[in-house]
Design a protein around this motif. Sequence first.
Motif, PDB file in Angstrom:
ATOM      1  N   GLY A 102      -5.951  -2.100  10.293  1.00 52.76           N
ATOM      2  CA  GLY A 102      -5.503  -3.490  10.245  1.00 52.76           C
ATOM      3  C   GLY A 102      -4.699  -3.858  11.486  1.00 52.76           C
ATOM      4  O   GLY A 102      -4.877  -4.940  12.061  1.00 52.76           O
ATOM      5  N   MET A 103      -3.814  -2.964  11.929  1.00 48.62           N
ATOM      6  CA  MET A 103      -3.015  -3.233  13.121  1.00 48.62           C
ATOM      7  C   MET A 103      -3.886  -3.254  14.370  1.00 48.62           C
ATOM      8  O   MET A 103      -3.619  -4.022  15.307  1.00 48.62           O
ATOM      9  CB  MET A 103      -1.895  -2.200  13.241  1.00 48.62           C
ATOM     10  N   GLN A 104      -4.933  -2.415  14.382  1.00 53.29           N
ATOM     11  CA  GLN A 104      -5.845  -2.415  15.523  1.00 53.29           C
ATOM     12  C   GLN A 104      -6.533  -3.760  15.675  1.00 53.29           C
ATOM     13  O   GLN A 104      -6.757  -4.247  16.792  1.00 53.29           O
ATOM     14  CB  GLN A 104      -6.885  -1.304  15.362  1.00 53.29           C
ATOM     15  N   ARG A 105      -6.855  -4.388  14.557  1.00 51.50           N
ATOM     16  CA  ARG A 105      -7.475  -5.721  14.615  1.00 51.50           C
ATOM     17  C   ARG A 105      -6.543  -6.718  15.292  1.00 51.50           C
ATOM     18  O   ARG A 105      -6.974  -7.543  16.097  1.00 51.50           O
ATOM     19  CB  ARG A 105      -7.822  -6.203  13.203  1.00 51.50           C
TER      20      ARG A 105
ATOM     21  N   ALA B 138       5.264   4.190   8.969  1.00 50.39           N
ATOM     22  CA  ALA B 138       5.734   4.700   7.679  1.00 50.39           C
ATOM     23  C   ALA B 138       6.368   3.594   6.853  1.00 50.39           C
ATOM     24  O   ALA B 138       6.077   3.439   5.654  1.00 50.39           O
ATOM     25  CB  ALA B 138       6.731   5.834   7.911  1.00 50.39           C
ATOM     26  N   GLN B 139       7.232   2.805   7.483  1.00 53.10           N
ATOM     27  CA  GLN B 139       7.911   1.730   6.763  1.00 53.10           C
ATOM     28  C   GLN B 139       6.923   0.668   6.301  1.00 53.10           C
ATOM     29  O   GLN B 139       6.977   0.201   5.153  1.00 53.10           O
ATOM     30  CB  GLN B 139       8.973   1.098   7.660  1.00 53.10           C
ATOM     31  N   LEU B 140       5.996   0.274   7.181  1.00 55.16           N
ATOM     32  CA  LEU B 140       5.021  -0.750   6.809  1.00 55.16           C
ATOM     33  C   LEU B 140       4.097  -0.267   5.702  1.00 55.16           C
ATOM     34  O   LEU B 140       3.759  -1.022   4.791  1.00 55.16           O
ATOM     35  CB  LEU B 140       4.192  -1.155   8.034  1.00 55.16           C
ATOM     36  N   ALA B 141       3.684   0.998   5.777  1.00 56.03           N
ATOM     37  CA  ALA B 141       2.807   1.547   4.746  1.00 56.03           C
ATOM     38  C   ALA B 141       3.492   1.500   3.385  1.00 56.03           C
ATOM     39  O   ALA B 141       2.870   1.164   2.372  1.00 56.03           O
ATOM     40  CB  ALA B 141       2.391   2.967   5.099  1.00 56.03           C
ATOM     41  N   ARG B 142       4.794   1.821   3.365  1.00 54.21           N
ATOM     42  CA  ARG B 142       5.540   1.774   2.097  1.00 54.21           C
ATOM     43  C   ARG B 142       5.644   0.342   1.589  1.00 54.21           C
ATOM     44  O   ARG B 142       5.444   0.074   0.396  1.00 54.21           O
ATOM     45  CB  ARG B 142       6.938   2.364   2.288  1.00 54.21           C
ATOM     46  N   ARG B 143       5.972  -0.587   2.477  1.00 52.96           N
ATOM     47  CA  ARG B 143       6.144  -1.982   2.056  1.00 52.96           C
ATOM     48  C   ARG B 143       4.845  -2.592   1.543  1.00 52.96           C
ATOM     49  O   ARG B 143       4.854  -3.388   0.609  1.00 52.96           O
ATOM     50  CB  ARG B 143       6.687  -2.810   3.224  1.00 52.96           C
ATOM     51  N   LEU B 144       3.733  -2.214   2.164  1.00 52.25           N
ATOM     52  CA  LEU B 144       2.448  -2.778   1.773  1.00 52.25           C
ATOM     53  C   LEU B 144       1.777  -1.985   0.656  1.00 52.25           C
ATOM     54  O   LEU B 144       0.807  -2.456   0.055  1.00 52.25           O
ATOM     55  CB  LEU B 144       1.510  -2.832   2.991  1.00 52.25           C
ATOM     56  N   GLY B 145       2.285  -0.782   0.398  1.00 50.00           N
ATOM     57  CA  GLY B 145       1.697   0.043  -0.649  1.00 50.00           C
ATOM     58  C   GLY B 145       0.317   0.562  -0.291  1.00 50.00           C
ATOM     59  O   GLY B 145      -0.576   0.633  -1.138  1.00 50.00           O
ATOM     60  N   VAL B 146       0.140   0.925   0.989  1.00 54.19           N
ATOM     61  CA  VAL B 146      -1.157   1.420   1.458  1.00 54.19           C
ATOM     62  C   VAL B 146      -0.957   2.726   2.226  1.00 54.19           C
ATOM     63  O   VAL B 146       0.161   3.080   2.590  1.00 54.19           O
ATOM     64  CB  VAL B 146      -1.854   0.388   2.371  1.00 54.19           C
TER      65      VAL B 146
ATOM     66  N   ILE C  60      -7.321  -7.259   4.594  1.00 50.89           N
ATOM     67  CA  ILE C  60      -6.189  -7.819   3.830  1.00 50.89           C
ATOM     68  C   ILE C  60      -4.879  -7.510   4.546  1.00 50.89           C
ATOM     69  O   ILE C  60      -3.994  -8.366   4.668  1.00 50.89           O
ATOM     70  CB  ILE C  60      -6.177  -7.260   2.404  1.00 50.89           C
ATOM     71  N   ILE C  61      -4.755  -6.271   5.036  1.00 48.48           N
ATOM     72  CA  ILE C  61      -3.547  -5.873   5.762  1.00 48.48           C
ATOM     73  C   ILE C  61      -3.385  -6.720   7.017  1.00 48.48           C
ATOM     74  O   ILE C  61      -2.287  -7.220   7.317  1.00 48.48           O
ATOM     75  CB  ILE C  61      -3.604  -4.373   6.126  1.00 48.48           C
TER      76      ILE C  61
ATOM     77  N   ARG D  10      -1.792   5.186   5.631  1.00 45.71           N
ATOM     78  CA  ARG D  10      -1.703   4.872   7.060  1.00 45.71           C
ATOM     79  C   ARG D  10      -3.056   4.574   7.689  1.00 45.71           C
ATOM     80  O   ARG D  10      -3.118   3.852   8.692  1.00 45.71           O
ATOM     81  CB  ARG D  10      -1.011   6.022   7.794  1.00 45.71           C
ATOM     82  N   GLY D  11      -4.139   5.122   7.132  1.00 49.46           N
ATOM     83  CA  GLY D  11      -5.459   4.882   7.718  1.00 49.46           C
ATOM     84  C   GLY D  11      -5.830   3.411   7.733  1.00 49.46           C
ATOM     85  O   GLY D  11      -6.099   2.844   8.813  1.00 49.46           O
TER      86      GLY D  11
END
Length: 221
Positions: free
Chosen positions: A55-58, A39-47, A16-17, A49-50
């Motif tokens: 998701g970013m690795q994909r 950190a910023q993306l995790a906050r914005r997406l509400g997820v 989903i990410i 970091r793992g």
Amino acid sequence: MTNHIEPVVQPSTPAIIADKLRAAIGDGELKPGTQLGEAQLARRLGVSRGPLREGMQRLTQEGLLVAFRNRGLFVVDMTPDDVRDMYLAREAVERAAARTILDGDHVGAGDALLEIVDQMGLVGTPEKVSDLDIEFHQRLVELSGSPRLARMHQTFITETRMCIHALDESYAKSDFREQEHRMLAEAIRSGDRERTDQLLIEHMEDALARLIDTPVEEAVV
């Protein structure tokens, strides 16, 4: 007998990410060259970091993100050579998809594509025409029924969206997109293999030339 009572399969959080980030890149919300802060993306997406890292690795594997040592992850910056290379690969996928369609229900496929083309004549802005342009090519590959072609094409379409957002003025120059797509859809519907293939090649050459704003002879390699 079909068993309808089965566990419901939900997309994983990393998937989903990845979809959300892919859409943000394609729509220009995350512009080429943008650094992605965890950190910023995790906050914005509400997820956490793992899943975010997975998701970013994909997207890194797809080539939409690039990692620089000691600097982090960045949205890939599409150079003219990158655009040429992407269109080379995208053309191969779409020509393969068209060949597969022509081995099956090409009349139904042509009708489905013509429905999208008809909408092009009704919308009022170049941006909406561009959206339908993308939808046409996504549908073309989906109609082939090949999951692998669809997966590869997904990345190329995201890169195409990036190019359109970055170079919208040169891309919007053409007044012939509806006509080009109609001719292609009609060729598919008629089952004309040679014409379909030739129109796809010419269509890709024209789109590439508009995106990098050079003559077709110089744009295609």
